[in-house]
Each structure stands twice: as structure tokens, then as C-alpha cells.
Design a protein around this motif. Structure first.
Motif, PDB file in Angstrom:
ATOM      1  N   PHE A  54       0.856  -1.191   0.000  1.00  0.00           N
ATOM      2  CA  PHE A  54       0.000   0.000   0.000  1.00  0.00           C
ATOM      3  C   PHE A  54       0.887   1.234   0.000  1.00  0.00           C
ATOM      4  CE2 PHE A  54      -1.836   3.573   2.254  1.00  0.00           C
ATOM      5  CZ  PHE A  54      -3.085   3.700   1.654  1.00  0.00           C
ATOM      6  N   MET A  55       0.497   2.232  -0.773  1.00  0.00           N
ATOM      7  CA  MET A  55       1.224   3.509  -0.721  1.00  0.00           C
ATOM      8  C   MET A  55       0.260   4.647  -1.046  1.00  0.00           C
ATOM      9  SD  MET A  55       4.627   4.773  -2.807  1.00  0.00           S
ATOM     10  CE  MET A  55       3.966   5.883  -4.042  1.00  0.00           C
ATOM     11  N   ASP A  56       0.276   5.687  -0.214  1.00  0.00           N
ATOM     12  CA  ASP A  56      -0.509   6.881  -0.545  1.00  0.00           C
ATOM     13  C   ASP A  56       0.462   8.003  -0.894  1.00  0.00           C
ATOM     14  OD1 ASP A  56       0.421   7.824   1.877  1.00  0.00           O
ATOM     15  OD2 ASP A  56      -1.492   7.612   2.930  1.00  0.00           O
ATOM     16  N   SER A  57      -0.007   9.249  -0.885  1.00  0.00           N
ATOM     17  CA  SER A  57       0.855  10.336  -1.349  1.00  0.00           C
ATOM     18  C   SER A  57       2.075  10.553  -0.453  1.00  0.00           C
ATOM     19  CB  SER A  57       0.065  11.634  -1.482  1.00  0.00           C
ATOM     20  OG  SER A  57      -0.326  12.101  -0.211  1.00  0.00           O
ATOM     21  N   ARG A  88       0.504   3.503 -10.246  1.00  0.00           N
ATOM     22  CA  ARG A  88      -0.578   4.419 -10.635  1.00  0.00           C
ATOM     23  C   ARG A  88      -0.419   5.777  -9.936  1.00  0.00           C
ATOM     24  NH1 ARG A  88      -6.699   3.231  -8.877  1.00  0.00           N
ATOM     25  NH2 ARG A  88      -7.706   5.103  -9.666  1.00  0.00           N
TER      26      ARG A  88
ATOM     27  N   ARG B  24      -8.145   3.523   7.574  1.00  0.00           N
ATOM     28  CA  ARG B  24      -8.408   3.040   6.206  1.00  0.00           C
ATOM     29  C   ARG B  24      -8.871   1.580   6.219  1.00  0.00           C
ATOM     30  NH1 ARG B  24      -2.625   3.951   5.844  1.00  0.00           N
ATOM     31  NH2 ARG B  24      -1.492   1.989   5.796  1.00  0.00           N
ATOM     32  N   ASP B  43      -8.933   1.741  -3.881  1.00  0.00           N
ATOM     33  CA  ASP B  43      -9.164   3.177  -4.102  1.00  0.00           C
ATOM     34  C   ASP B  43      -9.720   3.827  -2.835  1.00  0.00           C
ATOM     35  OD1 ASP B  43      -8.393   2.720  -6.675  1.00  0.00           O
ATOM     36  OD2 ASP B  43     -10.354   3.072  -7.595  1.00  0.00           O
ATOM     37  N   ARG B  45      -9.451   2.742   0.269  1.00  0.00           N
ATOM     38  CA  ARG B  45      -8.401   2.705   1.298  1.00  0.00           C
ATOM     39  C   ARG B  45      -7.435   3.892   1.105  1.00  0.00           C
ATOM     40  NH1 ARG B  45      -6.422  -3.070   0.929  1.00  0.00           N
ATOM     41  NH2 ARG B  45      -8.490  -3.614   1.659  1.00  0.00           N
ATOM     42  N   THR B  46      -7.059   4.134  -0.140  1.00  0.00           N
ATOM     43  CA  THR B  46      -6.104   5.213  -0.427  1.00  0.00           C
ATOM     44  C   THR B  46      -6.736   6.575  -0.155  1.00  0.00           C
ATOM     45  OG1 THR B  46      -5.180   3.814  -2.168  1.00  0.00           O
ATOM     46  CG2 THR B  46      -4.494   6.111  -2.163  1.00  0.00           C
ATOM     47  N   SER B  49      -7.038   7.187   3.543  1.00  0.00           N
ATOM     48  CA  SER B  49      -5.706   7.428   4.104  1.00  0.00           C
ATOM     49  C   SER B  49      -5.275   8.881   3.867  1.00  0.00           C
ATOM     50  CB  SER B  49      -4.701   6.467   3.454  1.00  0.00           C
ATOM     51  OG  SER B  49      -3.535   6.383   4.220  1.00  0.00           O
ATOM     52  N   GLU B  50      -5.569   9.394   2.672  1.00  0.00           N
ATOM     53  CA  GLU B  50      -5.201  10.777   2.341  1.00  0.00           C
ATOM     54  C   GLU B  50      -5.959  11.768   3.229  1.00  0.00           C
ATOM     55  OE1 GLU B  50      -2.809  11.544   0.529  1.00  0.00           O
ATOM     56  OE2 GLU B  50      -2.503   9.818  -0.790  1.00  0.00           O
ATOM     57  N   PHE B 120      -9.514   8.957  -7.103  1.00  0.00           N
ATOM     58  CA  PHE B 120      -9.849   7.608  -6.649  1.00  0.00           C
ATOM     59  C   PHE B 120     -11.313   7.450  -6.223  1.00  0.00           C
ATOM     60  CE2 PHE B 120      -5.631   5.303  -5.778  1.00  0.00           C
ATOM     61  CZ  PHE B 120      -4.993   6.008  -6.790  1.00  0.00           C
TER      62      PHE B 120
END
Lengths: 105, 144
Positions: A54-57, A88, B24, B43, B45-46, B49-50, B120
């Protein structure tokens, strides 16, 4: 849980990251990667992201920060084998135009 | 036809960075009841998280406060996630939502949080008042 494995072969340092990269874990990764980069001062640094689930900004910030550090010491940074989800986010930010991304797996 | 609410969850957590992953996974476990695709769940989850990271990093910068999370899903597969804080607020929401814009000076933040939330999910609404807090509402339709 996050972990960083370092492997140096000749002048290439490969930092393999395993786990999830978010704002919380980025601090720990940053500490470990910077310690390895600054102690070995290799010509090339490869950041292997194949083990990142998992990776976010925060991961983008992590790569940008390591790019700045490697540039400062005259080293080159490459991002290796991100999963589709991680790639992505990198592509969305256009980070691949600054830090080369290689996908071989 | 108006969609019918099927289920909802609420979660209040302190703005500790260790709670970013908890938030998340809590929301994705709830949305998992709709049997979404791996991509849709990733999507969500991301995006969560943001939004939660923004609360930790920006809203409650040097303090600790509460993050209020609410998720709902409807009979037509619509998922609405709201993430709210009572932190410092955003003076210029339009500017904050521009890709690569960040108030962070460490060089360790990319300014891509809102751009990722927008990309997302299907719909993103951000409301904020300086000094009072920020509310982020994201809508995503889960494909059946």
C-alpha cells in the motif's frame, strides 16, 4: 509493519521496502534509507518497491525526499518494480519524469 | 429514484499518525460488506488514508484532536464517506486542492492528497472554515 533491507553491490545500493507506506511509516523508512545512503554514499541508489502493498501520497514525498538527498551527494535514484497500484500513484503525480522507474518483474 | 440507506458506521479517533492505517482498514472492512472489487477497495483505502493524513498533518498540526469518520452505503452501490476535523481549517480550499500545492516546507510531502482523493473516488466535496475545521465527503459507486 514496515522494513527496509539494504544490499550493496559495487557502487549500487538497493533498498528494498516491505509493508505499507503512509505518513506514519514514512518517518521510519526515511530514517533507515537515509542512514544507509549517507553511510555508503553509492553512485546509484535503487528503491525496490515490489514488496510495498500500500502507498498513498506520503510515498511520493518519501521518493521526492530521497531524490533530493541522492542528488545532493551526486548519486542517482531509480524506483524499481512498483505494483500496479503504487505505479498508478507515481504516474499520476508525474514523478516518473523526475525519478526513473523500472519495472522488470 | 432516491437510493435507500442500507448501513452506516461511525468512528471517532485521535489524530495520531498510527491511526492512519486503522482508519483506512476500518472503512474498507465496512465497505467490504458490499463485496467490492480489489481495485475499488484499494481506491477507498487510499482516499481515506489521504483524508485522515490531512487531519493529522495539517488540521491538528502541532496539537492532537478528534477525527470524525462516517461511512454509509446505499442499495444502489453508492458509498459515501465523510471525514471531519475541528482543526485549523483551510483558508483557501481551491488553492489547497491544486495538485502539487503544499504548505509543507520539509520537501517530504507531495501536495497530491486532494488530487488522489478526487481521482480515486467519483465525487469529492471539501468544506472548510479557517479556525473551525474541515469536512471532506467522498462518494464512490461500487460496481456490482
Amino acid at each position: 509493519m514496515i522494513s527496509v533491507q539494504a544490499e550493496k553491490e559495487k557502487e549500487i545500493l538497493t533498498l528494498s521496502i516491505y509493508g505499507e507506506i503512509d505518513h506514519h511509516s514514512a518517518k521510519e523508512i526515511r530514517c533507515e534509507t537515509d542512514r544507509q545512503i549517507l553511510s555508503m554514499r553509492p553512485k546509484k541508489v535503487r528503491m525496490d518497491l515490489s514488496g510495498v502493498s500500500f502507498m498513498d501520497s506520503s510515498g511520493l514525498g518519501l521518493i521526492m525526499g530521497r531524490y533530493a538527498l541522492t542528488s545532493d551527494i551526486g548519486s542517482e535514484l531509480t524506483v524499481l518494480n512498483p505494483t500496479d497500484a503504487v505505479a498508478r500513484i507515481i504516474l499520476m503525480a508525474g514523478l516518473d519524469k523526475i525519478v526513473p522507474m523500472e519495472r522488470s518483474k | 429514484m432516491k437510493s435507500k440507506l442500507l448501513n452506516e458506521m461511525r468512528l471517532t479517533i485521535p489524530s495520531k499518525s498510527v491511526n492512519e492505517s486503522y482508519a483506512r482498514y476500518a472503512v474498507s472492512a465496512f465497505v467490504g460488506q458490499l463485496d467490492p472489487s480489489v481495485g475499488d477497495l484499494g481506491d477507498i483505502r487510499t482516499a481515506v488514508s489521504e483524508a485522515v493524513t490531512n487531519c493529522v498533518v495539517h488540521a491538528y498540526r502541532d496539537t492532537e484532536g478528534k477525527i470524525y469518520i462516517c461511512a454509509k452505503y446505499y442499495d444502489d452501490g453508492k458509498v459515501v464517506i465523510s471525514i471531519r476535523d475541528k482543526g485549523c481549517g483551510i483558508a483557501d480550499v481551491k488553492k489547497a486542492m491544486e495538485p502539487l500545492y503544499t504548505t509543507d516546507t520539509s520537501g517530504e510531502r507531495g501536495g497530491m492528497g486532494f488530487a488522489i482523493m478526487e481521482s480515486f473516488t467519483d465525487k469529492l466535496r471539501v468544506r472548510s472554515a479557517a479556525g473551525f475545521g474541515t469536512s471532506v465527503v467522498m462518494t464512490k459507486r461500487i460496481k456490482k
